[in-house]
Structures are given as C-alpha cells and as structure tokens.
Design a protein around this motif. Structure first.
Motif, PDB file in Angstrom:
ATOM      1  N   PRO A   1      -7.230 -10.769   0.476  1.00 23.09           N
ATOM      2  CA  PRO A   1      -6.164  -9.783   0.274  1.00 23.09           C
ATOM      3  C   PRO A   1      -6.422  -8.877  -0.928  1.00 23.09           C
ATOM      4  N   PHE A   2      -5.962  -7.636  -0.807  1.00 19.29           N
ATOM      5  CA  PHE A   2      -6.044  -6.663  -1.888  1.00 19.29           C
ATOM      6  C   PHE A   2      -4.694  -5.975  -2.021  1.00 19.29           C
ATOM      7  N   MET A   3      -4.365  -5.561  -3.242  1.00 17.22           N
ATOM      8  CA  MET A   3      -3.148  -4.796  -3.478  1.00 17.22           C
ATOM      9  C   MET A   3      -3.459  -3.697  -4.491  1.00 17.22           C
ATOM     10  N   ALA A   4      -3.023  -2.489  -4.209  1.00 15.68           N
ATOM     11  CA  ALA A   4      -3.177  -1.371  -5.126  1.00 15.68           C
ATOM     12  C   ALA A   4      -1.785  -0.836  -5.457  1.00 15.68           C
ATOM     13  N   VAL A   5      -1.526  -0.632  -6.738  1.00 19.45           N
ATOM     14  CA  VAL A   5      -0.263  -0.070  -7.184  1.00 19.45           C
ATOM     15  C   VAL A   5      -0.574   1.160  -8.023  1.00 19.45           C
TER      16      VAL A   5
ATOM     17  N   MET B   1       2.479   1.734  -3.296  1.00 22.29           N
ATOM     18  CA  MET B   1       1.772   0.474  -3.175  1.00 22.29           C
ATOM     19  C   MET B   1       1.111   0.383  -1.808  1.00 22.29           C
ATOM     20  N   ASP B   2      -0.040  -0.243  -1.757  1.00 22.56           N
ATOM     21  CA  ASP B   2      -0.743  -0.456  -0.498  1.00 22.56           C
ATOM     22  C   ASP B   2      -1.298  -1.873  -0.504  1.00 22.56           C
ATOM     23  N   LEU B   3      -1.169  -2.557   0.601  1.00 20.19           N
ATOM     24  CA  LEU B   3      -1.686  -3.916   0.770  1.00 20.19           C
ATOM     25  C   LEU B   3      -2.618  -3.940   1.966  1.00 20.19           C
ATOM     26  N   TRP B   4      -3.710  -4.657   1.849  1.00 22.93           N
ATOM     27  CA  TRP B   4      -4.636  -4.774   2.972  1.00 22.93           C
ATOM     28  C   TRP B   4      -5.505  -6.007   2.775  1.00 22.93           C
ATOM     29  N   SER B   5      -6.257  -6.340   3.803  1.00 32.03           N
ATOM     30  CA  SER B   5      -7.223  -7.439   3.695  1.00 32.03           C
ATOM     31  C   SER B   5      -8.535  -6.977   4.322  1.00 32.03           C
TER      32      SER B   5
END
Length: 67
Positions: free
Chosen positions: A58-62, A48-52
């Motif tokens: 905000p964005f989240m990739a799983v 998982m990666d979280l960033w803005s």
C-alpha cells in the motif's frame, strides 16, 4: 576504502549515525512546515490518494495547498 588508500573505516559513518541524521533533518523540515502552515492566510486544502502496487504494497500520498 578500496579505491582511496587514505580512507579508513572510521571515515565512514555508522548506519545509526546516518539514520539519526535523516530523522533530525526530517524533524527540522516538519517544524518548518508547521510554522509555515500556522502563518497561512486562509484555509489549508488537503488532497489524498491511496493505491497499491501489483504486489499489494500500500501507498498513500497527501498533499496540502495553502496561500
């Protein structure tokens, strides 16, 4: 409509029709994914990666990996 005389307003799907079709395709994909993951021979690993972005959106990739 402007470029093709034979097109009518009724030939263009309404936005809710397009939305419903997108949701239907997404549900079908998620069901297929669920079936594939249930047949996984081993463990399922998630990353998982979280960033803005600069505007603080905000964005989240799983990502899931399995064999």
């Amino acid at each position: 409509l402007m470029l093709r005389q034979e097109l009518k307003d009724s030939d263009i799907p309404h936005r809710t029709t397009i939305r419903n079709r997108i949701l239907q395709v997404m549900d079908e994909h998620l069901n297929q994914l669920e079936e594939e993951m249930a047949k996984a021979l081993g463990k399922v690993s998630f990353t998982m990666d979280l960033w803005s972005d600069p505007n603080l959106v905000p964005f989240m990739a799983v990502t899931a990996h399995w064999i």
